[in-house]
Design a protein around this motif. Structure first.
Motif, PDB file in Angstrom:
ATOM      1  N   GLU A  26       0.852  -1.137   0.047  1.00 12.69           N
ATOM      2  CA  GLU A  26      -0.207   0.077  -0.037  1.00 12.69           C
ATOM      3  C   GLU A  26       0.882   1.233  -0.056  1.00 12.69           C
ATOM      4  O   GLU A  26       0.418   2.084  -0.610  1.00 12.69           O
ATOM      5  N   SER A  70       2.082   1.751  -3.575  1.00 13.89           N
ATOM      6  CA  SER A  70       1.209   1.947  -4.595  1.00 13.89           C
ATOM      7  C   SER A  70       0.640   3.631  -4.533  1.00 13.89           C
ATOM      8  O   SER A  70       0.312   4.289  -5.325  1.00 13.89           O
ATOM      9  N   THR A  71       0.642   4.069  -2.949  1.00 13.61           N
ATOM     10  CA  THR A  71       0.433   5.449  -2.736  1.00 13.61           C
ATOM     11  C   THR A  71       1.682   6.238  -3.249  1.00 13.61           C
ATOM     12  O   THR A  71       1.331   7.342  -3.843  1.00 13.61           O
ATOM     13  N   ARG A  98       1.088   6.710  -7.076  1.00 21.25           N
ATOM     14  CA  ARG A  98      -0.286   7.487  -7.231  1.00 21.25           C
ATOM     15  C   ARG A  98       0.207   9.051  -7.082  1.00 21.25           C
ATOM     16  O   ARG A  98      -0.160   9.923  -8.129  1.00 21.25           O
TER      17      ARG A  98
END
Length: 556
Positions: free
Chosen positions: A143, A146-147, A150
């Motif tokens: 996570e 992935s953050t 983004r």
């Protein structure tokens, strides 16, 4: 999982995440605190490119991001490994280039202990990134990564950093990699703001469009071209907006502006009663230089709200997708002709441009006048050539006078104005655009900031040509010191034999002695496989003219 299978580690999740994100290359330098990730990369589809300095790894990754819109990846070990990333991250952050950097770290339990290479990298790098965080437990690996992706790729792109403690990388992952989803697309700005912008533009006496760095993204550039094909508006652009216009719109283009307000395009901008900024960030060209004390309406079109200051307080902000906002705005505009005053400016600018090109071709001899080099470069700047510019006096010549008609064809550093970016960006271009010619340019000062990556280029068999303009000084600094203080300080250094330097790394080297040799030497270099260095002695005697007749009370 069978009894023979090993559980996935944090490093496995990192590599799987990179693969899911479509990463094809990582650039970096290994070390003990990050070696588990390097080990897992061996069995992946990703090519690991070992660099000779972490700063250059970040430059290459930032170049990948600028040209593709997808985050490039830099990787480094703990301590000085991650601190060496800082300049590359600051550059990408300022330039709007998506980049994700991964850094090794001591074990979580050792954070507060006095150990070698222990450094609070997250706090160090927060000021120069959009996102910086540590993977503090095995269950958060996917996570956090992935953050980071983004953050790096969304809105106005930039840099992100993830710290990877060694114990988390070697422990069972306790999570699975996350499949990336499409980044939510922004729509056009609000109908209310678009209507108000159209009203202001339609009633303006002499509106001018100011293009910024986000305007050179291909989708935004296409929307700008469509607008200018339908609506008559004069245009100026910052250095990083290079390539936003095509030849079809060139008659409306007043030129590039930045750093010193002494260009004809500055007069065109100064005379405007309304300024429409598109994808502009104040770091490119300070409002205190081009808009000091003015209360004329500014229309701000961007993905982010404006950063308000004394000299930049837009009347209307159209926040959303630049291309969607422009497509909604275009049919509402009713301007069938450029104002007579702006037309006069544009005719004079076109005449000055033609006269300069003609004069540039007459500069002969050795050392070579910068404008003669620009004239020769213009001849070879076909659509299949990418140009990467370092920082220095030569970059002002390139930024002001080299004409490009393709988005992101000319890569320029104008945020941090970082020395050493050109050769790493050229390596990135040789990977992203393998069928194109790649030309990078630096001065003899900036060249040695990243010249060690010539070995990387040779190892990759990168087809690139790097030109070094030689004058034996940090000339851009020296010229400004001379104007300010009447003398120079700390700007002189010794010579480097560029041809021998190239040969020492297994590359090809050429030296240009006379102006008439520029074209043939460049042609020969482009036809040579692998990296080629070209040196040319430059006559910077006229460089004081770059800083003459400073408009308003701007400082430099």
């Amino acid at each position: 999982m069978t009894s023979l299978e090993k559980p996935a580690t944090g490093a496995d999740i990192v590599v799987e995440t990179l693969e899911r994100q479509g990463v094809t290359h990582v650039f970096g330098v290994p070390g003990a605190k990050i070696d588990k990730v390097f080990d897992r990369l061996v069995d992946s589809s990703i090519q690991t490119v070992v660099c000779r300095h972490e700063q250059n790894a970040a430059f290459i990754a930032g170049g990948i991001g600028r040209m593709t819109g997808k985050a490039g990846i830099a990787i480094a070990t703990s301590g000085p490994g991650v601190s060496n990333l800082a300049t590359g991250l600051a550059t990408a952050h300022s330039e709007g280039d998506p980049l994700v950097a991964l850094g090794g770290s001591v074990a979580v339990a050792d954070r507060l202990r006095s150990l070698h290479q222990n450094l609070d990298a997250v706090e160090l790098l927060k000021p120069v990134t959009k996102f910086a965080a540590e993977v503090a437990s095995p269950s958060t690996t996917a996570e956090v990564l992935s953050t980071a992706f983004r953050a790096a790729e969304s809105g106005r792109p930039g840099a992100a950093f993830v710290s990877l403690p060694i114990d988390v990388m070697t422990a069972p992952a306790e999570c699975k990699s996350i499949s990336p989803r499409a980044t939510p697309e922004l729509g056009a700005g609000s109908k209310k703001t678009i209507l108000e912008a159209a009203r202001i533009i339609n009633h303006a006496r002499n509106p001018v469009v100011l293009l910024g760095l986000m305007a050179s993204k291909p989708a935004a550039a296409n929307a700008i071209r469509l607008l200018l094909d339908e609506v008559s508006l004069p245009v100026v652009g910052t250095f990083q907006a290079a390539g936003a216009l095509s030849e079809k719109e060139f008659a409306s283009f007043g030129g590039r502006i930045g750093q010193i307000a002494n260009q004809p395009a500055d007069e065109l901008l100064d005379d405007a009663d309304v300024v429409i900024t598109v994808g502009y960030d104040a770091i490119e060209y300070w409002p205190s230089i081009w808009n000091r004390g003015s209360d004329r309406p500014i229309i701000h079109i961007d993905v982010l709200a404006a950063k308000i200051d004394n000299d930049y307080n837009p009347s209307v902000e159209i926040i959303g997708s630049i291309e969607e906002s422009l497509s909604r705005l275009t049919p509402m505009l009713r301007r069938n002709a450029i104002s007579e005053r702006a037309g006069t400016f544009l005719k004079r600018i076109a005449a000055d441009r033609a006269r300069m090109i003609a004069e540039a071709g007459t500069y002969n001899g050795s050392p070579v006048h910068p404008l003669r080099i620009i004239a020769e470069l213009q001849k070879i700047l076909s659509p299949d050539v990418t140009v990467c510019s370092d920082m220095g006096s030569f970059s002002l010549y390139l930024s002001r006078y080299l004409t490009s008609f393709r988005a992101r064809q000319v890569l320029i550093s104008n945020g941090q104005q970082t020395l050493g970016v050109a050769l790493p960006w050229a390596i990135a271009a040789s990977i992203v655009r393998p069928n194109e010619k790649v030309l990078s340019i630096s001065g003899d000062g900036g060249f040695l900031y990243s010249a060690m990556e010539l070995e990387t280029a040779v190892r990759l068999k990168a087809n690139l040509v790097h030109m070094v303009w030689i004058d034996g000084s940090y000339n851009m600094v020296g010229v400004q010191e001379k104007l300010k203080y009447g003398r120079v300080s700390g700007t002189e250094f010794g010579p480097v034999d560029i041809v021998r330097y190239a040969q020492a790394f297994g590359a090809i080297g050429h030296h240009i002695s006379h102006a008439e040799d520029i074209g043939p030497t460049l042609q020969k270099a482009f036809e040579t496989p692998g990296p080629v260095l070209i040196s040319v002695n430059v006559d910077y005697a006229d460089n004081f003219k770059l800083f003459e007749a400073v408009h308003r009370d701007s400082t430099f």
